[in-house]
Write a protein that holds these residues in place. Structure first.
Motif, PDB file in Angstrom:
ATOM      1  N   SER A  36       0.857  -1.195   0.000  1.00  0.00           N
ATOM      2  CA  SER A  36       0.000   0.000   0.000  1.00  0.00           C
ATOM      3  C   SER A  36       0.888   1.237   0.000  1.00  0.00           C
ATOM      4  O   SER A  36       2.051   1.174   0.409  1.00  0.00           O
ATOM      5  CB  SER A  36      -0.919   0.005   1.224  1.00  0.00           C
ATOM      6  OG  SER A  36      -0.163   0.175   2.398  1.00  0.00           O
ATOM      7  N   PRO A  42      -4.490   1.281   4.449  1.00  0.00           N
ATOM      8  CA  PRO A  42      -5.799   1.836   4.817  1.00  0.00           C
ATOM      9  C   PRO A  42      -6.941   0.821   4.715  1.00  0.00           C
ATOM     10  O   PRO A  42      -8.058   1.107   5.126  1.00  0.00           O
ATOM     11  CB  PRO A  42      -6.000   2.949   3.780  1.00  0.00           C
ATOM     12  CG  PRO A  42      -5.273   2.464   2.572  1.00  0.00           C
ATOM     13  CD  PRO A  42      -4.071   1.725   3.099  1.00  0.00           C
ATOM     14  N   TRP A  43      -6.643  -0.379   4.173  1.00  0.00           N
ATOM     15  CA  TRP A  43      -7.719  -1.348   3.927  1.00  0.00           C
ATOM     16  C   TRP A  43      -8.200  -2.056   5.187  1.00  0.00           C
ATOM     17  O   TRP A  43      -7.510  -2.163   6.192  1.00  0.00           O
ATOM     18  CB  TRP A  43      -7.336  -2.390   2.873  1.00  0.00           C
ATOM     19  CG  TRP A  43      -5.884  -2.600   2.576  1.00  0.00           C
ATOM     20  CD1 TRP A  43      -5.228  -2.242   1.422  1.00  0.00           C
ATOM     21  CD2 TRP A  43      -4.890  -3.228   3.404  1.00  0.00           C
ATOM     22  NE1 TRP A  43      -3.905  -2.609   1.494  1.00  0.00           N
ATOM     23  CE2 TRP A  43      -3.671  -3.211   2.694  1.00  0.00           C
ATOM     24  CE3 TRP A  43      -4.894  -3.787   4.671  1.00  0.00           C
ATOM     25  CZ2 TRP A  43      -2.480  -3.739   3.202  1.00  0.00           C
ATOM     26  CZ3 TRP A  43      -3.705  -4.308   5.192  1.00  0.00           C
ATOM     27  CH2 TRP A  43      -2.533  -4.278   4.459  1.00  0.00           C
ATOM     28  N   ALA A  79     -11.823   0.405   2.757  1.00  0.00           N
ATOM     29  CA  ALA A  79     -10.640   1.196   3.102  1.00  0.00           C
ATOM     30  C   ALA A  79     -11.076   2.478   3.798  1.00  0.00           C
ATOM     31  O   ALA A  79     -12.211   2.932   3.629  1.00  0.00           O
ATOM     32  CB  ALA A  79      -9.832   1.521   1.850  1.00  0.00           C
ATOM     33  N   PRO A  81     -10.523   6.300   3.889  1.00  0.00           N
ATOM     34  CA  PRO A  81      -9.924   7.412   3.136  1.00  0.00           C
ATOM     35  C   PRO A  81      -9.205   8.419   4.029  1.00  0.00           C
ATOM     36  O   PRO A  81      -8.379   9.188   3.545  1.00  0.00           O
ATOM     37  CB  PRO A  81     -11.114   8.061   2.424  1.00  0.00           C
ATOM     38  CG  PRO A  81     -12.329   7.433   2.955  1.00  0.00           C
ATOM     39  CD  PRO A  81     -11.979   6.278   3.822  1.00  0.00           C
ATOM     40  N   CYS A  84      -5.452   7.197   4.093  1.00  0.00           N
ATOM     41  CA  CYS A  84      -4.610   7.382   2.905  1.00  0.00           C
ATOM     42  C   CYS A  84      -5.425   7.944   1.745  1.00  0.00           C
ATOM     43  O   CYS A  84      -6.517   7.432   1.458  1.00  0.00           O
ATOM     44  CB  CYS A  84      -3.972   6.057   2.506  1.00  0.00           C
ATOM     45  SG  CYS A  84      -2.817   6.266   1.158  1.00  0.00           S
ATOM     46  N   TRP A  87      -6.516   5.537  -1.297  1.00  0.00           N
ATOM     47  CA  TRP A  87      -7.146   4.305  -0.794  1.00  0.00           C
ATOM     48  C   TRP A  87      -7.761   3.472  -1.907  1.00  0.00           C
ATOM     49  O   TRP A  87      -7.832   2.254  -1.804  1.00  0.00           O
ATOM     50  CB  TRP A  87      -8.203   4.650   0.259  1.00  0.00           C
ATOM     51  CG  TRP A  87      -9.347   5.471  -0.277  1.00  0.00           C
ATOM     52  CD1 TRP A  87      -9.387   6.832  -0.406  1.00  0.00           C
ATOM     53  CD2 TRP A  87     -10.597   4.979  -0.778  1.00  0.00           C
ATOM     54  NE1 TRP A  87     -10.593   7.215  -0.960  1.00  0.00           N
ATOM     55  CE2 TRP A  87     -11.349   6.093  -1.196  1.00  0.00           C
ATOM     56  CE3 TRP A  87     -11.153   3.704  -0.913  1.00  0.00           C
ATOM     57  CZ2 TRP A  87     -12.631   5.976  -1.744  1.00  0.00           C
ATOM     58  CZ3 TRP A  87     -12.431   3.585  -1.454  1.00  0.00           C
ATOM     59  CH2 TRP A  87     -13.147   4.723  -1.856  1.00  0.00           C
ATOM     60  N   ASP A  90      -4.936   1.445  -3.268  1.00  0.00           N
ATOM     61  CA  ASP A  90      -4.567   0.422  -2.272  1.00  0.00           C
ATOM     62  C   ASP A  90      -5.604  -0.701  -2.228  1.00  0.00           C
ATOM     63  O   ASP A  90      -5.254  -1.886  -2.174  1.00  0.00           O
ATOM     64  CB  ASP A  90      -4.432   1.066  -0.884  1.00  0.00           C
ATOM     65  CG  ASP A  90      -3.223   1.996  -0.795  1.00  0.00           C
ATOM     66  OD1 ASP A  90      -2.282   1.828  -1.583  1.00  0.00           O
ATOM     67  OD2 ASP A  90      -3.228   2.883   0.081  1.00  0.00           O
TER      68      ASP A  90
END
Ligand code: FMN
Length: 172
Positions: A36, A42-43, A79, A81, A84, A87, A90
């Motif tokens: 990522s 961020p997931w 994810a 946001p 990140c 996202w 990612d």
């Protein structure tokens, strides 16, 4: 890896056989190994095996999600946001890693797009999935990957069918 890419296809028909606990563990490890941006990870992943929930998720989108009801597992890729700004990238990487990891384990799988999609009655698919699974704000839902023992065989795309004209050398 190249062999995995050569034989990978989106599989939408599954046998009723469950996936093994070892396969489940390997899928969990695989998704958590997704790279990522800036390593911010961020997931969030929801592993859904409950038949009633799978049935509900299969109508969270008007087209191209119905087969989820016959899957042994759906991995819902979400994810944050706020963690990140990229996202979506990612989450997309995690989605494709899930799809490829499933294939490497002999499982069939298919990406189901949720972000920017609607249900048959025009409801936002993301809102619907959020409601079904109790996903809190500000977490966003990007996709679901349906997974099961494959009940169809699709031919690999032949090398001469690849769009080599889309490759550019040095300049456009
Ligand atoms: C971003 C993305 C979204 C997709 N969404 C869906 C979907 O909602 N439903 C579906 O059945 N397939 C979906 N697919 C699978 C594509 O339809 C499939 O990858 C494409 O037709 C090529 O077939 P193949 O994967 O067998 O090579 C999606 C694939 C991607 C990459």
């Amino acid at each position: 890896m190249l062999d995995l890419l050569r034989t990978r296809r989106s599989i939408r028909k599954y046998k009723s056989t469950p996936i093994s606990s070892e396969q489940l563990e390997q899928l969990k490890e695989a998704v958590l190994r997704s790279p990522s941006s800036r390593g911010l990870d961020p997931w969030e992943f929801i592993f859904v095996q409950d038949k009633i929930l799978l049935e509900q998720l299969s109508s969270a989108k008007q087209h191209g999600a119905e087969f989820i009801k016959n899957a042994a597992l759906a991995i819902v890729i979400c994810a944050d946001p706020d963690v990140c700004d990229v996202w979506i990238e990612d989450g997309s990487i995690a989605s494709i890693i899930t799809h490829l990891a499933a294939h490497s384990l002999g499982l069939g799988s298919c990406w189901v797009q949720i972000r920017l999609r609607q249900t048959a009655d025009g409801t936002d698919s993301e809102a619907r999935v959020r409601q079904i699974l109790g996903i809190p704000d500000p977490i966003r839902v990007l996709s679901m990957v349906a997974i099961g023992q494959p009940d169809q065989k699709l031919r690999p795309v032949a090398k001469d069918k690849l769009k080599y004209h889309k490759l550019h050398t040095d300049r456009w």
